[in-house]
Design an enzyme around this catalytic site. Structure first.
Site, PDB file in Angstrom:
ATOM      1  N   ASP A 180      -4.202   9.734  10.939  1.00 24.45           N
ATOM      2  CA  ASP A 180      -2.908   9.104  11.193  1.00 24.45           C
ATOM      3  C   ASP A 180      -2.261   9.581  12.474  1.00 24.45           C
ATOM      4  OD1 ASP A 180      -2.310   7.289   8.940  1.00 24.45           O
ATOM      5  OD2 ASP A 180      -2.667   9.105   7.761  1.00 24.45           O
ATOM      6  N   GLU A 199       0.872  -1.170   0.000  1.00 30.55           N
ATOM      7  CA  GLU A 199       0.000   0.000   0.000  1.00 30.55           C
ATOM      8  C   GLU A 199       0.903   1.212   0.000  1.00 30.55           C
ATOM      9  OE1 GLU A 199      -2.649  -0.630   3.335  1.00 30.55           O
ATOM     10  OE2 GLU A 199      -2.960  -2.656   2.550  1.00 30.55           O
ATOM     11  N   TYR A 252     -10.825  -3.944   4.117  1.00 29.60           N
ATOM     12  CA  TYR A 252      -9.787  -3.551   5.067  1.00 29.60           C
ATOM     13  C   TYR A 252     -10.452  -3.436   6.433  1.00 29.60           C
ATOM     14  CZ  TYR A 252      -5.705  -0.776   6.664  1.00 29.60           C
ATOM     15  OH  TYR A 252      -4.586  -0.309   7.299  1.00 29.60           O
TER      16      TYR A 252
END
Ligand code: PLP
Lengths: 397, 270
Positions: free
Chosen positions: B63, B52, B177
């Protein structure tokens, strides 16, 4: 012209939406449902308006600015006195609305972001009043610029967390608040400070602030025998004080509206926050709107003398009102804003916040084009005490 | 429909046995663009099944500190969308490892969705993960992605309802995912992941039935991965990899350290 935006999906034309990680989707759905329910519930509305009256001090006055009016010798100028709200700016309307909602949803940990510190102070105040824990994220640079507000928040029992990532200003504080939120989704309510963020925030924050415009209508009717002004002015950072006063007038086509954004050193320089003047559409903090970003889509650092306007984005509804030309958006430089501070202080004995001063500064351009039988209403979004440090550094007496 | 010659679907089709598929997240342009190419090529020889490739964004709000750091570094060093496409092209000259572009939507929008999908497909990209595009907002991307044969992989999280998991499973192509913990990206202490994850895994198994399932977020060791991915097709590691690069770069032999870490992740310390 009927106006009933946003759509069910949270869109104002092409703008708005819900561009967030999957973790936040259930949270936003829950929030939307709770908000819609609360807003339709008379008991909630009564609670909200009761607090606005008894605690915030509403309705705020609509003051006829006679000496400012004489200064230009044209249209009559009225000031909607949000500076008289408890804590010194409009921000508290929304903070009270959201904390009531948080209570209703049983969320007992509050987080918020702040730039100028006004929303942080408003949230800290509301949390003290309700006795709930509060964490405010604030860019380290803003903490320096707005020391007084940091002290106020701490005194109110709030933990102020310095944000040292990125530009250390409002956008980074917002990133950090969102990171906290995705980590603590179960018990945490994020009180966003403006009409930005993913659906339903832009709608919800607008509706908590619409009391500004609703009152203005009534007060103008009493003062002038007419509900609508000819010209309506407000400064625009994220755009909450502006949406609050604009929204109840949107369907009145005779009302010309002006949103004043921060040009910083100039909209043609790199040191600017003039999002609508020079920005391009994009996605930041969960919604599609105009943004300041480079050709690679990296967000640019905004600059304004006023921390509350120092943001590279803008609420999605403003992007729509800009594209549809319902509102005129004009950018005002730091220097012009400083002149605005002086003008309002000297003519009316009101020291405006630097944000508000951007709206005041536009009078120089607008007033000569008005006529004596017209009425101008300017949203005086906050008072200038918090800015005295910056003001004294930049003023030439 | 995902094409049968897509490298991601081929990977899952080929896959058999109990060994877990390992996908690594790496920020494009970190520690520098040249190194990104070398790392990906080296990964393939060290047990990595899929990559990825992160498209850095200035405001990565999902993040943690690690990926914020690598994203900033890459941007400082002048990474651009064009250079990211170049990185993929250069890997493609030598390798058929599946490559997914992963990142926030804004840089994609600014590059132009149509141009982005065309260039990505041409460069040899096999799929897209755009975490700030939930299924409701997919319209902005899906037509062009479909037209260019780029599957979009969607995410499910611990607080995703059963019903919504099924919807996401329908929309997702390639795999689903599975974000194992609420929160931002970043390596976590093993216990923190393990405790909450079991119930989530059970729900994923019950509701994600069309697609292979990859689990990620917080995994930092082989042991973590084996435990968390026991009922999944594979696992994804990002921050722990970037932490390792950060620890060793640019020492002499830093890449070997990274490859050793990667081998350990896949096979355990031997
Ligand atoms: C007094 C005042 N006016 C205006 C603003 C700008 O915010 P908004 O555009 O949401 O009203 C701020 C923000 O801190 C403020 O403190």
């Amino acid at each position: 012209m009927k106006y009933d935006l946003p759509t069910k999906e949270g869109y104002f034309g092409d703008f708005g939406g819900r561009f967030v990680p999957e973790i936040l989707i259930p949270v936003l759905e829950e929030l939307e449902e709770a908000y819609n329910e609360a807003w339709a519930d008379d008991t909630f509305r009564e609670q909200f308006h009761h607090l606005l009256e008894e605690y915030v001090g509403r309705p705020t006055k609509l003051t006829y600015a006679n000496r400012l009016t004489d200064h230009y010798g044209k249209a009559k100028i009225y000031l909607k006195r949000e500076d008289l709200c408890h804590t010194g700016a409009h921000k508290i309307n929304n903070a009270i609305g959201q904390i009531l909602l948080a209570q209703r949803m049983g969320k007992d940990r509050i987080i918020a972001e702040t730039g100028a510190g006004q929303h942080g102070v408003a949230t800290a105040t509301a949390c003290a009043k309700f006795g709930v824990d509060c964490i405010v994220y604030m860019g380290a640079e803003d903490m320096e610029r707005q020391k007084l507000n940091v002290e106020r928040m701490r005194l109110l029992g709030t933990e102020v967390r310095p944000v040292t990532s990125g530009s250390q200003t409002l956008k980074d504080a917002t990133n950090e608040a969102i990171r906290d939120w995705v980590t603590n989704v179960e018990d945490t309510f994020y009180i966003i400070g403006s009409v930005v963020g993913p659906h339903p925030y832009p709608k919800m924050v607008r509706n908590f602030h619409r009391v500004i415009g609703d009152e203005t209508r009534r007060q103008l009717q009493e003062a002038e025998g007419r509900e609508t002004p000819d010209h309506l002015l407000a400064c625009v950072g994220g755009g909450s004080n502006a949406m609050g006063i604009f929204y109840p007038f949107i369907e009145d086509e005779s009302v010309k509206m002006y949103g004043l954004e921060a040009a910083g050193l100039g909209a043609d320089t790199d040191e600017t926050a003039a999002t609508l003047t020079i920005g391009q559409p994009g996605v930041l903090h969960g919604s599609m709107s105009y943004l300041l970003h480079n050709s690679e889509g990296q967000i640019q650092l905004a600059h304004s003398i006023s921390a509350g306007l120092d943001y590279p984005g803008i609420g999605p509804e403003h992007s729509y009102l800009h594209d549809s030309k319902r509102v005129n958006y004009i950018s005002i430089t730091d220097d012009q804003a400083m002149e605005g501070v002086k003008l309002l202080s000297e003519t009316e004995g009101i020291i405006p916040a630097l944000e508000t001063a951007h709206a005041v500064a536009y009078l120089d351009e607008l007033m000569p084009k008005t006529s004596k039988d017209e009425i101008v209403v300017l949203n005086c979004s906050g008072r200038g005490d918090k800015d005295m440090g910056t003001i004294s550094k930049n003023i030439d007496h | 429909m995902i094409k049968t010659d897509n490298r991601i679907s081929q990977l899952f089709e080929r896959h058999e046995g109990s060994e877990k598929i390992m996908s690594l997240f790496l920020t494009a342009g970190y520690p520098d663009p040249e190194a990104t190419v070398d790392l990906i090529l080296g990964f393939e020889d060290n047990g990595v099944d899929m990559v990825e490739l992160g498209m850095p964004f200035s405001d990565p709000l999902a993040d943690g500190p690690t990926i914020q750091y690598s994203s900033n570094k890459a941007i400082e060093q002048g990474i651009t969308m064009a250079k990211i496409m170049e990185i993929v092209e250069r890997v493609r000259e030598k390798s058929d490892i599946p490559i997914i572009l992963m990142g926030y939507i804004n840089p994609v929008l600014r590059y132009g969705v149509e141009r982005f999908c065309q260039d990505a497909a041409k460069a040899g990209v096999d799929g897209l993960i755009i975490p700030d595009i939930p299924i409701e907002e997919s319209g902005i991307l899906s037509d062009q992605a479909e037209k260019n044969g780029l599957p979009i992989i969607y995410l499910v999280a611990p607080n995703t309802s059963d019903e919504r998991m099924r919807k996401i499973d329908k929309a997702s192509q390639g795999f689903v995912y599975c974000v194992s913990v609420t929160g931002v990206t970043g390596a976590r202490e093993g216990d923190e992941v393990a405790q909450s994850v079991q119930r989530f895994i059970e729900r994923v198994k019950a509701n994600v039935t069309h697609n292979p399932k990859m689990v990620g977020f917080g995994i930092k060791s082989h042991e973590d991965a084996q435990r968390i991915a026991a009922d999944m097709d594979g696992f994804i590691v990002g921050s722990a990899l970037i932490d390792t690069i950060r620890e060793h770069y640019p020492e002499q032999g830093w890449k070997d350290e990274v490859f050793a870490f990667v081998r350990d992740l896949k096979y355990g310390k031997r």
